[in-house]
Write an enzyme that holds these catalytic residues in place. Sequence first.
Site, short mmCIF file in Angstrom:
data_model
loop_
_atom_site.label_atom_id
_atom_site.label_comp_id
_atom_site.label_asym_id
_atom_site.label_seq_id
_atom_site.Cartn_x
_atom_site.Cartn_y
_atom_site.Cartn_z
N GLY A 12 15.39 3.90 2.18
CA GLY A 12 14.37 4.94 1.97
C GLY A 12 14.12 5.15 0.49
N ARG A 15 10.29 6.27 -2.02
CA ARG A 15 9.72 7.52 -2.54
C ARG A 15 10.72 8.67 -2.40
NH1 ARG A 15 6.66 10.69 1.23
NH2 ARG A 15 7.08 10.06 3.37
N VAL A 63 16.26 1.15 9.22
CA VAL A 63 17.72 1.32 9.27
C VAL A 63 18.26 1.46 10.69
CG1 VAL A 63 17.94 2.30 6.95
CG2 VAL A 63 17.53 3.83 8.90
N SER A 141 22.85 16.97 4.33
CA SER A 141 21.96 18.11 4.08
C SER A 141 22.73 19.41 4.24
CB SER A 141 20.81 18.11 5.10
OG SER A 141 20.12 19.35 5.05
N TYR A 154 18.07 17.16 13.66
CA TYR A 154 18.29 16.84 12.24
C TYR A 154 19.67 17.34 11.77
CZ TYR A 154 17.25 16.65 7.20
OH TYR A 154 17.28 16.39 5.85
N ALA A 156 22.29 17.97 13.57
CA ALA A 156 23.34 17.18 14.23
C ALA A 156 23.50 15.83 13.52
CB ALA A 156 23.02 16.98 15.70
N LYS A 158 22.83 15.13 10.43
CA LYS A 158 23.37 15.30 9.08
C LYS A 158 24.84 15.73 9.12
CE LYS A 158 19.76 14.02 6.81
NZ LYS A 158 19.81 12.82 5.96
P1 NAP Z 1 10.91 11.36 2.17
O1 NAP Z 1 10.16 11.77 0.96
O2 NAP Z 1 10.28 11.46 3.53
O3 NAP Z 1 11.45 9.87 1.95
C1 NAP Z 1 12.19 9.20 2.94
C2 NAP Z 1 11.96 7.72 2.81
O4 NAP Z 1 12.64 7.05 3.90
C3 NAP Z 1 10.47 7.34 2.94
O5 NAP Z 1 10.14 6.34 2.02
C4 NAP Z 1 10.39 6.84 4.38
O6 NAP Z 1 9.33 5.94 4.60
C5 NAP Z 1 11.72 6.16 4.52
N1 NAP Z 1 12.06 5.91 5.93
C6 NAP Z 1 11.71 6.64 7.02
N2 NAP Z 1 12.20 6.07 8.13
C7 NAP Z 1 12.88 4.95 7.73
C8 NAP Z 1 13.59 3.93 8.42
N3 NAP Z 1 13.70 3.93 9.77
N4 NAP Z 1 14.16 2.94 7.71
C9 NAP Z 1 14.05 2.91 6.36
N5 NAP Z 1 13.37 3.83 5.67
C10 NAP Z 1 12.79 4.85 6.33
O7 NAP Z 1 12.26 12.21 2.29
P2 NAP Z 1 13.16 12.90 1.14
O8 NAP Z 1 12.83 14.33 1.12
O9 NAP Z 1 13.11 12.10 -0.11
O10 NAP Z 1 14.59 12.76 1.83
C11 NAP Z 1 15.51 11.73 1.50
C12 NAP Z 1 16.83 12.04 2.19
O11 NAP Z 1 17.32 13.30 1.74
C13 NAP Z 1 16.72 12.14 3.71
O12 NAP Z 1 17.87 11.60 4.32
C14 NAP Z 1 16.65 13.63 3.94
O13 NAP Z 1 17.09 13.98 5.22
C15 NAP Z 1 17.58 14.13 2.85
N6 NAP Z 1 17.37 15.53 2.48
C16 NAP Z 1 16.18 15.96 1.98
C17 NAP Z 1 16.06 17.31 1.62
C18 NAP Z 1 14.79 17.85 1.04
O14 NAP Z 1 14.74 19.06 0.81
N7 NAP Z 1 13.78 17.03 0.78
C19 NAP Z 1 17.12 18.18 1.80
C20 NAP Z 1 18.31 17.71 2.32
C21 NAP Z 1 18.43 16.37 2.64
P3 NAP Z 1 7.89 6.53 5.13
O15 NAP Z 1 7.50 7.58 4.18
O16 NAP Z 1 7.00 5.33 5.11
O17 NAP Z 1 8.17 7.06 6.52
#
Ligand code: NAP
Length: 246
Positions: A12, A15, A63, A141, A154, A156, A158
Amino acid sequence: MEFKGQVVMVTGGARGIGKAIAEQFAKKGADLAIADISLDVAGETARELASNGVKTLAVQLDVSKSDGVARAFEDVIKEFGRLDVLINNAGITKDGLLLRMKEEDWDAVININLKGVFLCSKEAVRLMVKQKTGRIINISSVVAFMGNPGQANYSASKAGIIGITKTIAREYASRGVTVNAVAPGFIATAMTDALAENVRQEMLKSIPAGKFGSVDDVAAAVVFLASPAAGYITGQVIHVNGGMYM
Ligand code: NAP
């Protein structure tokens, strides 16, 4: 250039938080595999990060699919010959209150967020045990620890990441592999931009620091866990949440 000569793979990584993590490693000299569901977006990020004078590779990866995961790791080894750090960052949300949550939404989130960590860690540990060294950092998370209405699937997934982190850490500590987790709070990204404004304002009230976190706040904790300074840290969780959970 703390990571010069090391190879870091970020799932991932095209971005959001994953891209910020990849960028901080690139600035510290690491070669990078940007693995994402969209090869096009991964390619753009890989090209952008190559401007730091490091080697980068874009890899198409879902993944949650074991065949594709195995192929993606083969591609990384073909290109770089080794893997020093794996960041299991890919994640999705499909929110809904329990009584309205569809089974397919449960399955999709568990398969990508949790099974994805299992599949990718298995490939990475196989390589790292042979190398006698390696770091795995899993992105959990704050909701794994607090729960969050609308996020049964989600939270569960995490919380499951915390369990698998500690188990793999115990299994491979003696083989030179450390496994840790970072648990971000509310971080400003596309994932959280999608929330309604009133939900965002409510979340803000629960953060003692009085502001949302940045992708770089998360990336800094990840880079620390991959650094030589963290060599004796394994099976741990670093919370990056402005005091939202303590
Ligand atoms: P994001 O901006 O949506 O980025 C996630 C990336 O993972 C995107 O490039 C997405 O591609 C890709 N992806 C989705 N499904 C996938 C798959 N099956 N295989 C490989 N790549 C895949 O999310 P983020 O906010 O940066 O979050 C990154 C991580 O941090 C996640 O695990 C999220 O749960 C965790 N997190 C985020 C926050 C927050 O506040 N943002 C808080 C706690 C934890 P597409 O965009 O093309 O779908």
